[in-house]
Design a protein around this motif. Structure first.
Motif, PDB file in Angstrom:
ATOM      1  N   PRO A 122       0.830  -1.209   0.000  1.00 30.74           N
ATOM      2  CA  PRO A 122       0.000   0.000   0.000  1.00 30.74           C
ATOM      3  C   PRO A 122       0.865   1.260   0.000  1.00 30.74           C
ATOM      4  O   PRO A 122       1.902   1.312   0.668  1.00 30.74           O
ATOM      5  CB  PRO A 122      -0.796  -0.122   1.305  1.00 30.74           C
ATOM      6  CG  PRO A 122       0.053  -0.983   2.184  1.00 30.74           C
ATOM      7  CD  PRO A 122       0.763  -1.947   1.279  1.00 30.74           C
ATOM      8  N   HIS A 123       0.441   2.262  -0.756  1.00 30.32           N
ATOM      9  CA  HIS A 123       1.177   3.530  -0.820  1.00 30.32           C
ATOM     10  C   HIS A 123       0.205   4.686  -0.674  1.00 30.32           C
ATOM     11  O   HIS A 123      -0.920   4.641  -1.194  1.00 30.32           O
ATOM     12  CB  HIS A 123       1.903   3.680  -2.163  1.00 30.32           C
ATOM     13  CG  HIS A 123       2.967   2.665  -2.407  1.00 30.32           C
ATOM     14  ND1 HIS A 123       4.210   2.732  -1.826  1.00 30.32           N
ATOM     15  CD2 HIS A 123       2.967   1.542  -3.178  1.00 30.32           C
ATOM     16  CE1 HIS A 123       4.937   1.702  -2.225  1.00 30.32           C
ATOM     17  NE2 HIS A 123       4.206   0.964  -3.041  1.00 30.32           N
ATOM     18  N   GLN A 124       0.645   5.706   0.039  1.00 30.62           N
ATOM     19  CA  GLN A 124      -0.106   6.956   0.070  1.00 30.62           C
ATOM     20  C   GLN A 124       0.327   7.746  -1.165  1.00 30.62           C
ATOM     21  O   GLN A 124       1.491   8.133  -1.288  1.00 30.62           O
ATOM     22  CB  GLN A 124       0.200   7.742   1.342  1.00 30.62           C
ATOM     23  CG  GLN A 124      -0.696   8.956   1.519  1.00 30.62           C
ATOM     24  CD  GLN A 124      -0.456   9.630   2.861  1.00 30.62           C
ATOM     25  OE1 GLN A 124       0.476   9.295   3.564  1.00 30.62           O
ATOM     26  NE2 GLN A 124      -1.302  10.586   3.194  1.00 30.62           N
ATOM     27  N   VAL A 125      -0.587   7.959  -2.078  1.00 29.47           N
ATOM     28  CA  VAL A 125      -0.262   8.587  -3.360  1.00 29.47           C
ATOM     29  C   VAL A 125      -0.846   9.994  -3.397  1.00 29.47           C
ATOM     30  O   VAL A 125      -2.042  10.202  -3.166  1.00 29.47           O
ATOM     31  CB  VAL A 125      -0.799   7.755  -4.539  1.00 29.47           C
ATOM     32  CG1 VAL A 125      -0.502   8.451  -5.871  1.00 29.47           C
ATOM     33  CG2 VAL A 125      -0.191   6.352  -4.529  1.00 29.47           C
ATOM     34  N   HIS A 126       0.003  10.967  -3.695  1.00 34.88           N
ATOM     35  CA  HIS A 126      -0.412  12.363  -3.823  1.00 34.88           C
ATOM     36  C   HIS A 126      -0.254  12.780  -5.284  1.00 34.88           C
ATOM     37  O   HIS A 126       0.864  12.804  -5.797  1.00 34.88           O
ATOM     38  CB  HIS A 126       0.442  13.282  -2.950  1.00 34.88           C
ATOM     39  CG  HIS A 126       0.583  12.814  -1.534  1.00 34.88           C
ATOM     40  ND1 HIS A 126      -0.361  13.051  -0.571  1.00 34.88           N
ATOM     41  CD2 HIS A 126       1.573  12.082  -0.926  1.00 34.88           C
ATOM     42  CE1 HIS A 126       0.036  12.516   0.576  1.00 34.88           C
ATOM     43  NE2 HIS A 126       1.194  11.925   0.382  1.00 34.88           N
ATOM     44  N   VAL A 127      -1.354  13.078  -5.948  1.00 31.73           N
ATOM     45  CA  VAL A 127      -1.297  13.544  -7.329  1.00 31.73           C
ATOM     46  C   VAL A 127      -1.340  15.067  -7.315  1.00 31.73           C
ATOM     47  O   VAL A 127      -2.290  15.674  -6.825  1.00 31.73           O
ATOM     48  CB  VAL A 127      -2.463  12.992  -8.165  1.00 31.73           C
ATOM     49  CG1 VAL A 127      -2.398  13.544  -9.594  1.00 31.73           C
ATOM     50  CG2 VAL A 127      -2.424  11.478  -8.180  1.00 31.73           C
ATOM     51  N   GLY A 128      -0.295  15.679  -7.823  1.00 27.11           N
ATOM     52  CA  GLY A 128      -0.185  17.133  -7.762  1.00 27.11           C
ATOM     53  C   GLY A 128       0.981  17.511  -6.884  1.00 27.11           C
ATOM     54  O   GLY A 128       1.963  16.776  -6.772  1.00 27.11           O
ATOM     55  N   TYR A 129       0.888  18.645  -6.221  1.00 27.64           N
ATOM     56  CA  TYR A 129       1.981  19.167  -5.432  1.00 27.64           C
ATOM     57  C   TYR A 129       1.675  19.045  -3.945  1.00 27.64           C
ATOM     58  O   TYR A 129       0.513  19.119  -3.534  1.00 27.64           O
ATOM     59  CB  TYR A 129       2.249  20.624  -5.790  1.00 27.64           C
ATOM     60  CG  TYR A 129       2.571  20.788  -7.237  1.00 27.64           C
ATOM     61  CD1 TYR A 129       3.826  20.456  -7.717  1.00 27.64           C
ATOM     62  CD2 TYR A 129       1.609  21.225  -8.137  1.00 27.64           C
ATOM     63  CE1 TYR A 129       4.144  20.579  -9.058  1.00 27.64           C
ATOM     64  CE2 TYR A 129       1.910  21.345  -9.479  1.00 27.64           C
ATOM     65  CZ  TYR A 129       3.176  21.025  -9.935  1.00 27.64           C
ATOM     66  OH  TYR A 129       3.471  21.133 -11.267  1.00 27.64           O
ATOM     67  N   PRO A 130       2.700  18.859  -3.127  1.00 32.47           N
ATOM     68  CA  PRO A 130       2.467  18.744  -1.680  1.00 32.47           C
ATOM     69  C   PRO A 130       1.876  20.025  -1.108  1.00 32.47           C
ATOM     70  O   PRO A 130       2.303  21.118  -1.440  1.00 32.47           O
ATOM     71  CB  PRO A 130       3.874  18.486  -1.122  1.00 32.47           C
ATOM     72  CG  PRO A 130       4.810  19.009  -2.158  1.00 32.47           C
ATOM     73  CD  PRO A 130       4.130  18.786  -3.470  1.00 32.47           C
ATOM     74  N   SER A 131       0.886  19.852  -0.286  1.00 33.84           N
ATOM     75  CA  SER A 131       0.242  21.021   0.323  1.00 33.84           C
ATOM     76  C   SER A 131       1.101  21.552   1.466  1.00 33.84           C
ATOM     77  O   SER A 131       2.079  20.933   1.887  1.00 33.84           O
ATOM     78  CB  SER A 131      -1.134  20.614   0.870  1.00 33.84           C
ATOM     79  OG  SER A 131      -0.984  19.674   1.917  1.00 33.84           O
TER      80      SER A 131
END
Length: 397
Positions: free
Chosen positions: A51-60
């Motif tokens: 499992p992976h935490q996936v962030h699409v876009g830029y880090p907030s």
């Protein structure tokens, strides 16, 4: 550092995902064309074993500076926040986007990767026009001892126009071997023929179209275009841009008639590539019988997925019309085995990329590629020169 330069449609993203998992890398930054961000997210969901935490876009702001998981960002405007993260790995997908050493994009990427322990470069076409485009990658990866000017002087041929920068038209004898030596131990490249020798062969041919009498035509512009293959400089000056648009529009009628006839004779699906919006619009209108879908630079990421899905799954959707630049990456069009180029890109490798959209492990039929050219014009000569330049690029890879 490493360059994975496997041919297009051979699963580079799947290899990367399994590789960083096997190495136990947790904080991974993937930088790719904006249109491929959600494609990467889907690939991670499909191929990952963990499992992976996936962030699409830029880090907030809340996530910075300790982002964990996989962040997928676009090349369009890589943010300063990405520089401050503790990345285990940075993946530069379609790394030919960094071919211009002086661009802000390339400079920003260098700031991001210079303190990262692992950087993986990915591209099936690491250079699009000439070997000098490899210099930023070779330099950042510590593989090239030369400055850019030294590299060009040593390995490239071209000419100095009355105005502007030195124009590179090719590489000098022996340059391909010297560059291969720099890539040795850094690049892994396997072609589709090597990995999947059982795949059907690709046939490439020309289809000459008669020029309609009722279309706009400028003999002076056509004469100007006839000089392009001699200099091998495919730049977009005003007169050449006029000729390119004029020629594309002149080919619409013949292309429509040819494709309609093919569909009436039982052709299931065809992919057409063009450049100009007006050409694409006229093709869409003329081929309404084939229930076409269109993918150009104005289509959103979700729209891209919807267009490809409709073309793949809907038997009544027989025609896909794509802008070469917008539709040459991160999509699978192997539902078709017939390709037609109404207009070619000035960048030779991009035509190769577009063609590869119908190839790959899902393709079970022989692929037929037609390049539509205009009879009685310079179009055929220009097209043949572009194809030859594409073959020359493959001398290095």
């Amino acid at each position: 550092v490493a360059l994975l330069a496997d041919g297009m449609r051979l699963g580079k993203s799947a290899q990367v995902i399994r590789a960083f998992e096997s190495l136990g890398l947790n904080n991974v930054l993937i930088i790719c064309p904006a249109s491929a961000r959600y494609v990467w997210a889907n690939e991670i969901a499909k191929w990952s074993l963990e499992p992976h935490q996936v962030h699409v876009g830029y880090p907030s702001v809340e996530l910075a500076p300790k982002l964990e998981g996989v962040c997928i960002a676009g090349y369009t405007r890589p943010e300063d926040d990405l520089i401050d993260q503790d990345w285990d790995l940075v993946v530069l997908d379609e790394c030919h986007y960094l071919k211009t050493a002086s661009s802000q994009r390339t400079q920003k990427i260098y700031k991001i990767i210079k303190h990262v322990p692992r950087v993986w470069w990915l591209s099936g076409t690491p250079m699009l026009n000439h070997i000098a485009e490899l210099w930023p990658m070779l330099r950042m990866a510590g593989r090239c001892p030369y400055t850019y000017d030294q590299f060009v002087q040593k390995f490239c041929k071209g000419y100095q126009p009355a105005r502007g920068n030195f124009r590179i038209t090719g590489h000098k004898f022996g340059a391909d071997q010297a560059v291969k030596a720099m890539l040795e131990g850094f690049m892994l490249r396997r072609t589709m023929e090597e990995v999947l020798p059982e795949l059907p062969k690709v046939q490439i041919g020309f289809c000459s179209l008669e020029r309609p009498k009722d279309v706009e035509w400028d003999e002076a512009s056509d004469h100007h275009a006839s000089r392009v293959p001699k200099s091998e400089w495919f730049g977009e000056d005003a007169e050449l841009a006029t000729w390119r648009r004029m020629t594309g529009l002149a080919k619409v009628k013949g292309t429509v008639e040819t494709v309609k006839q093919d569909l009436e004779q039982g052709l299931e699906k065809i992919v057409l590539f063009a450049w100009h919006k007006e050409v694409i619009k006229n093709l869409q209108k003329g081929l309404a019988i084939g229930n076409p879908v269109v993918l150009d630079g104005e289509v959103s990421a979700t729209g891209r997925e919807a267009a490809v899905k409709k073309f793949t799954d809907d038997p009544d959707c027989k025609v896909f019309i794509g802008n070469i630049q917008a539709a040459s990456e991160a999509i699978d069009l192997s539902a078709a085995c017939e390709v037609g180029f109404v207009e070619l890109d000035w960048t030779p490798a991009r035509n190769d990329q577009a063609m590869a959209r119908v190839m790959g492990m899902n393709q079970k039929k022989p692929v037929n590629v037609r390049i539509f050219t205009l009879e009685g014009s310079s179009d055929g000569l220009v097209a043949k020169t572009l194809l030859r330049k594409t073959k020359n690029l493959k001398e290095v890879f």
